[in-house]
Design a protein around this motif. Structure first.
Motif, PDB file in Angstrom:
ATOM      1  N   ARG A 140       4.445  -4.201   4.260  1.00 34.84           N
ATOM      2  CA  ARG A 140       3.338  -3.796   5.140  1.00 34.84           C
ATOM      3  C   ARG A 140       2.091  -3.487   4.307  1.00 34.84           C
ATOM      4  NH1 ARG A 140       6.334   0.235   9.556  1.00 34.84           N
ATOM      5  NH2 ARG A 140       6.737  -1.372  11.139  1.00 34.84           N
ATOM      6  N   ALA A 141       2.280  -2.797   3.195  1.00 38.35           N
ATOM      7  CA  ALA A 141       1.143  -2.480   2.328  1.00 38.35           C
ATOM      8  C   ALA A 141       0.540  -3.759   1.753  1.00 38.35           C
ATOM      9  CB  ALA A 141       1.594  -1.551   1.199  1.00 38.35           C
ATOM     10  N   TYR A 142       1.396  -4.684   1.382  1.00 38.91           N
ATOM     11  CA  TYR A 142       0.933  -5.964   0.834  1.00 38.91           C
ATOM     12  C   TYR A 142       0.110  -6.734   1.861  1.00 38.91           C
ATOM     13  CZ  TYR A 142       1.241 -10.870  -0.589  1.00 38.91           C
ATOM     14  OH  TYR A 142       0.935 -12.177  -0.906  1.00 38.91           O
ATOM     15  N   ASN A 175       3.683  -6.048  -6.931  1.00 34.14           N
ATOM     16  CA  ASN A 175       2.519  -5.744  -7.762  1.00 34.14           C
ATOM     17  C   ASN A 175       1.213  -5.894  -6.984  1.00 34.14           C
ATOM     18  OD1 ASN A 175       4.106  -5.201 -10.017  1.00 34.14           O
ATOM     19  ND2 ASN A 175       4.071  -7.321 -10.721  1.00 34.14           N
ATOM     20  N   GLN A 176       1.164  -6.863  -6.091  1.00 34.24           N
ATOM     21  CA  GLN A 176      -0.051  -7.104  -5.312  1.00 34.24           C
ATOM     22  C   GLN A 176      -0.165  -6.193  -4.090  1.00 34.24           C
ATOM     23  OE1 GLN A 176      -1.087 -11.373  -4.650  1.00 34.24           O
ATOM     24  NE2 GLN A 176       0.698 -11.791  -5.935  1.00 34.24           N
ATOM     25  N   SER A 177       0.871  -5.446  -3.816  1.00 31.09           N
ATOM     26  CA  SER A 177       0.853  -4.579  -2.631  1.00 31.09           C
ATOM     27  C   SER A 177       0.060  -3.289  -2.856  1.00 31.09           C
ATOM     28  CB  SER A 177       2.290  -4.203  -2.223  1.00 31.09           C
ATOM     29  OG  SER A 177       2.859  -3.298  -3.153  1.00 31.09           O
ATOM     30  N   GLY A 178      -0.027  -2.865  -4.108  1.00 26.91           N
ATOM     31  CA  GLY A 178      -0.670  -1.589  -4.390  1.00 26.91           C
ATOM     32  C   GLY A 178       0.109  -0.427  -3.795  1.00 26.91           C
ATOM     33  N   TYR A 179       1.403  -0.645  -3.567  1.00 26.49           N
ATOM     34  CA  TYR A 179       2.234   0.379  -2.908  1.00 26.49           C
ATOM     35  C   TYR A 179       2.395   1.599  -3.797  1.00 26.49           C
ATOM     36  CZ  TYR A 179       6.335   2.530  -0.703  1.00 26.49           C
ATOM     37  OH  TYR A 179       7.202   3.397  -0.095  1.00 26.49           O
ATOM     38  N   GLN A 180       2.010   2.742  -3.275  1.00 32.43           N
ATOM     39  CA  GLN A 180       2.159   4.005  -3.980  1.00 32.43           C
ATOM     40  C   GLN A 180       2.185   5.130  -2.944  1.00 32.43           C
ATOM     41  OE1 GLN A 180       2.692   4.123  -7.403  1.00 32.43           O
ATOM     42  NE2 GLN A 180       3.406   6.146  -6.791  1.00 32.43           N
TER      43      GLN A 180
END
Length: 345
Positions: free
Chosen positions: A313-315, A338-343
């Motif tokens: 979902r973040a991606y 890596n491209q999701s910026g999930y944090q």
């Protein structure tokens, strides 16, 4: 002067109102689900065929009737007899007596009657049609499958083949069905064996069949992200349906995941579990269960799949130019992470 002051006050109030309206519009647009699309004009031909009705309509099952069923139901006729109830095919000597025994069995007949009482096939057809309108919208070149319903004697919940989905209605008789405890099924399994779960289950397995996991995916995190793509697919097919139904959590379990998201992610990272290739670690965090052993008993099973869902979902939020087709075809799960910026916070 009084009139001028009143005019200035009125203009000030109007400016404030306009600002409020703009803020509300911005907030609403930010919260709008991009998957909620209008598919009312999408045309599809979807058939829901009741093999159970046809099979139980004439339990005499003459050779002529078997031939009619075979001709009408084709590939599903084979799947049902060979793989779901294991009686072989018409060419086998024991086929006809075994099939007759199946349709006359007291419990099987009872299951058919109970399914007829509990499951609204018109509603089922409506829900499948709506879901596959979304499917045709996103994947216009793909075949819309035919849906078959059956009674399988508690065999597979969902079977799939090219252009068809088979649903065993007796696996969806409700969490309180008296049949399930006698099978030794755990409560965490029977909780999701109800009619409202049929469509989301079918879509999940359809996505898994159409877009199988990359065979090189050997890490926990890769399996998590792959599971996330499957649940995001269900998101796109059923955007109006609540997350609890899509993944089969209770409201309390979903709330646990939402409040514990950052803590669970940190635990997996700090314990070096995300890149573990141990099969038991993958099963522990991706497979279903009464709870996830690493966390409290209030946690649900499949927390790794749920976290993977949030990663996807973040991606997709961060990369709005990526189509659903491109997402489902993406097999570099680490790149997606890596491209999701999930944090999570």
């Amino acid at each position: 002067m009084d009139s001028l002051e009143k005019t200035k006050d009125w203009i000030t109030v109007m400016k404030r109102c306009l600002l409020v309206v703009c803020v509300v519009c911005v907030v609403c647009s930010c919260q709008r689900n991009p998957l909620k699309i209008d598919v009312s004009d999408v045309e599809i031909e979807l058939a829901v065929k009741s093999y159970d009705d046809a099979l139980f309509a004439d339990r005499a099952l003459t050779k002529e009737r078997i031939s009619e069923l075979q001709q009408e139901y084709g590939r599903f006729f084979e799947l049902f007899n060979y793989h779901m109830i294991g009686v072989g095919g018409p060419e086998d000597a024991g086929f006809l007596p075994q099939l007759k025994s199946f349709v006359s069995d007291t419990m099987i007949v009872s299951l058919k009657q109970k399914a007829d009482q509990l499951i609204d096939k018109k509603a089922l057809e409506h829900d499948f049609t709506l879901a596959f309108k979304h499917y045709h919208y996103y994947f216009p070149k793909k075949v819309v499958p035919t849906i078959y319903t059956c009674i399988s004697g508690f065999n597979q919940s969902v079977v799939l083949a090219d252009s068809l989905i088979g649903i065993s209605l007796d696996k969806y008789l409700g969490a309180d069905s008296p049949y399930y405890p006698s099978l030794g099924l755990a409560k965490y399994k029977t909780r999701n064996m109800h009619p409202q779960k049929i469509v989301s289950d079918a879509l999940y397995f359809w996505a898994m069949t159409e877009y199988p996991i990359n065979l090189t995916a050997s890490k926990v995190i890769e399996n998590m992200v792959y599971q996330g793509t499957l649940y995001y697919f269900v998101d796109a097919m059923m955007p109006e349906v609540h997350d609890t139904l899509k993944i089969g959590y209770t409201a309390k379990q979903l709330a646990f995941c939402q409040t514990s998201e950052a803590a669970m992610w940190s635990y997996l990272a700090e314990q070096n579990l995300l890149f573990s290739t141990k099969r038991m670690d993958i099963k522990r965090y991706v497979d279903d269960g009464p709870y996830t052993a690493s966390f409290t008993t209030e946690s649900p099973g499949r927390v790794g799949a749920w976290l993977g869902w949030q990663i996807v979902r973040a991606y997709m939020k961060k990369n709005p130019e990526v189509s659903l087709k491109q997402l489902m075809e993406q097999q570099d799960y680490l790149s997606l992470l890596n491209q999701s910026g999930y944090q999570p916070n």
